[in-house]
Design an enzyme around this catalytic site. Structure first.
Site, PDB file in Angstrom:
ATOM      1  N   HIS A 146      -2.965  -2.233   3.375  1.00 17.21           N
ATOM      2  CA  HIS A 146      -2.518  -0.841   3.563  1.00 17.21           C
ATOM      3  C   HIS A 146      -1.269  -0.806   4.447  1.00 17.21           C
ATOM      4  O   HIS A 146      -0.289  -0.111   4.126  1.00 17.21           O
ATOM      5  CB  HIS A 146      -3.661  -0.044   4.198  1.00 17.21           C
ATOM      6  CG  HIS A 146      -3.303   1.355   4.600  1.00 17.21           C
ATOM      7  ND1 HIS A 146      -3.624   2.453   3.834  1.00 17.21           N
ATOM      8  CD2 HIS A 146      -2.660   1.848   5.705  1.00 17.21           C
ATOM      9  CE1 HIS A 146      -3.199   3.551   4.444  1.00 17.21           C
ATOM     10  NE2 HIS A 146      -2.620   3.208   5.585  1.00 17.21           N
ATOM     11  N   GLU A 147      -1.288  -1.560   5.539  1.00 18.07           N
ATOM     12  CA  GLU A 147      -0.149  -1.568   6.463  1.00 18.07           C
ATOM     13  C   GLU A 147       1.065  -2.258   5.849  1.00 18.07           C
ATOM     14  O   GLU A 147       2.203  -1.812   6.042  1.00 18.07           O
ATOM     15  CB  GLU A 147      -0.541  -2.239   7.783  1.00 18.07           C
ATOM     16  CG  GLU A 147      -1.695  -1.572   8.522  1.00 18.07           C
ATOM     17  CD  GLU A 147      -1.477  -0.099   8.791  1.00 18.07           C
ATOM     18  OE1 GLU A 147      -0.297   0.319   8.879  1.00 18.07           O
ATOM     19  OE2 GLU A 147      -2.470   0.645   8.900  1.00 18.07           O
ATOM     20  N   HIS A 150       2.784   0.198   3.716  1.00 22.26           N
ATOM     21  CA  HIS A 150       3.637   1.110   4.496  1.00 22.26           C
ATOM     22  C   HIS A 150       5.020   0.483   4.706  1.00 22.26           C
ATOM     23  O   HIS A 150       6.048   1.161   4.557  1.00 22.26           O
ATOM     24  CB  HIS A 150       3.009   1.396   5.865  1.00 22.26           C
ATOM     25  CG  HIS A 150       2.028   2.524   5.867  1.00 22.26           C
ATOM     26  ND1 HIS A 150       2.278   3.727   5.252  1.00 22.26           N
ATOM     27  CD2 HIS A 150       0.793   2.644   6.434  1.00 22.26           C
ATOM     28  CE1 HIS A 150       1.250   4.541   5.427  1.00 22.26           C
ATOM     29  NE2 HIS A 150       0.331   3.908   6.139  1.00 22.26           N
ATOM     30  N   GLU A 225      -0.181   8.417   2.979  1.00 21.27           N
ATOM     31  CA  GLU A 225      -1.403   7.636   3.190  1.00 21.27           C
ATOM     32  C   GLU A 225      -2.100   7.330   1.868  1.00 21.27           C
ATOM     33  O   GLU A 225      -2.623   6.230   1.676  1.00 21.27           O
ATOM     34  CB  GLU A 225      -2.353   8.384   4.125  1.00 21.27           C
ATOM     35  CG  GLU A 225      -1.923   8.407   5.579  1.00 21.27           C
ATOM     36  CD  GLU A 225      -1.732   7.013   6.152  1.00 21.27           C
ATOM     37  OE1 GLU A 225      -2.621   6.149   5.953  1.00 21.27           O
ATOM     38  OE2 GLU A 225      -0.691   6.777   6.787  1.00 21.27           O
TER      39      GLU A 225
END
Length: 300
Positions: A146-147, A150, A225
């Site tokens: 997930h990071e 980003h 998100e």
């Protein structure tokens, strides 16, 4: 990064054109000029004020994060957990086709992680000791993916540019409103100088417009998100991402729920944010249930 800056520059040019057209069509330019307000210069001033702080924050974001959270950046893994963490981030970065970010650990009971940095090639992924102790490797891999997403999506840059745009309009419109309020309530002989009405009108409108701007930025953050979750599912597997969010939900509903507020500016870049409640419009993260459902709708 440069592509996003180019697109945002084009957006600003388009906005300036539309704003100028809007002012001209309503003949507001005559009113503004009559009171000695050079709105074009004011808008350029507003852009400088609006973007300067945002870009400075972006440029020093890694340094700020390291200082605020006392992050231990892993240069050479000192144990098996650190080795696994670095290797997992390296593998995910390779899959995402980005440069390996710095990897760090910060001491905190919160179950969280975040990514920060001025560009895709100069980023940091940090995880809490809380997440390392309360999640299994599959779940942590989902969080790391997930990071990494980003970073790959350039979210730090995009959020900075968006914040700069809304800051510009807050500064510009609040001063226009301040001038209007000042002229509305001042006597004719006082209209050659700025009075208390300007500062009062500007102050109140900055608060109101700032709140509206925060709602816009928070909305974009929530959409971002969902994209990071989908990207995390692509890199680490849908089940890993869903499992991580379900674990977060379990923890946040328990008595040990905790969000580390040492650097509130970084909360928008964490895997999990504070629930919105009544102020849901200002929440930087969607409810975990919505994020899980969105992942479950992704085809296997």
């Amino acid at each position: 990064m440069f592509k996003r800056i180019f697109l945002l520059t084009l957006t600003n040019i388009a906005v300036i054109f539309l704003l100028t057209l809007f002012i001209s069509l309503l003949h507001l330019d005559r009113w503004l000029n009559a009171y000695g307000i050079d709105y074009q210069t004011l808008f350029l001033f507003s852009m400088v004020v609006g973007f300067t702080g945002s870009f400075i924050s972006l440029a020093i974001s890694k340094w700020m994060a390291k200082m605020a959270y006392n992050i231990h950046v892993i240069q050479e893994p000192s144990n098996e957990a650190e080795r696994w963490l670095v290797e997992t981030v390296a593998e995910l970065a390779k899959r995402a086709n980005i440069r390996m970010p710095e990897v760090g650990i910060y001491e905190s009971p919160e179950v969280n992680a975040f990514a920060t940095g001025p560009s895709r090639s100069n980023a940091l992924v940090a995880v809490s000791t809380g997440i390392l102790s309360q999640m299994n490797k599959k779940q942590i891999a989902g969080v790391l993916a997930h990071e990494i997403t980003h970073i790959n999506n350039g979210d730090m840059v995009t959020m900075t540019l968006l914040q700069g745009v809304v800051n510009t309009f807050v500064v510009f419109l609040s001063r226009i409103i301040g001038f209007f309020v000042d002229r509305l309530f001042s006597r004719n002989e006082e209209r050659e100088s700025i009075g208390i009405g300007f500062y009062l009108g500007m102050f109140i409108s900055e608060i109101v417009l700032g709140l509206l701007a925060s709602i816009i930025v928070a909305w974009y953050s929530r959409m971002r998100e969902f994209r990071a979750d989908a990207g995390g599912a692509h890199l680490a597997g849908k089940e890993a991402m869903i499992s991580a969010l379900k674990k977060l939900k379990q923890i946040m509903e328990g008595e040990s729920a905790f969000i580390d507020e040492r650097s509130p500016a970084l909360n928008a870049f964490k895997i999990n944010g504070r629930p919105g409640g009544i102020l849901a419009l200002l929440a930087t993260h969607p409810p975990l249930d919505e994020r899980i459902k969105a992942l479950e709708r992704i085809p296997d």
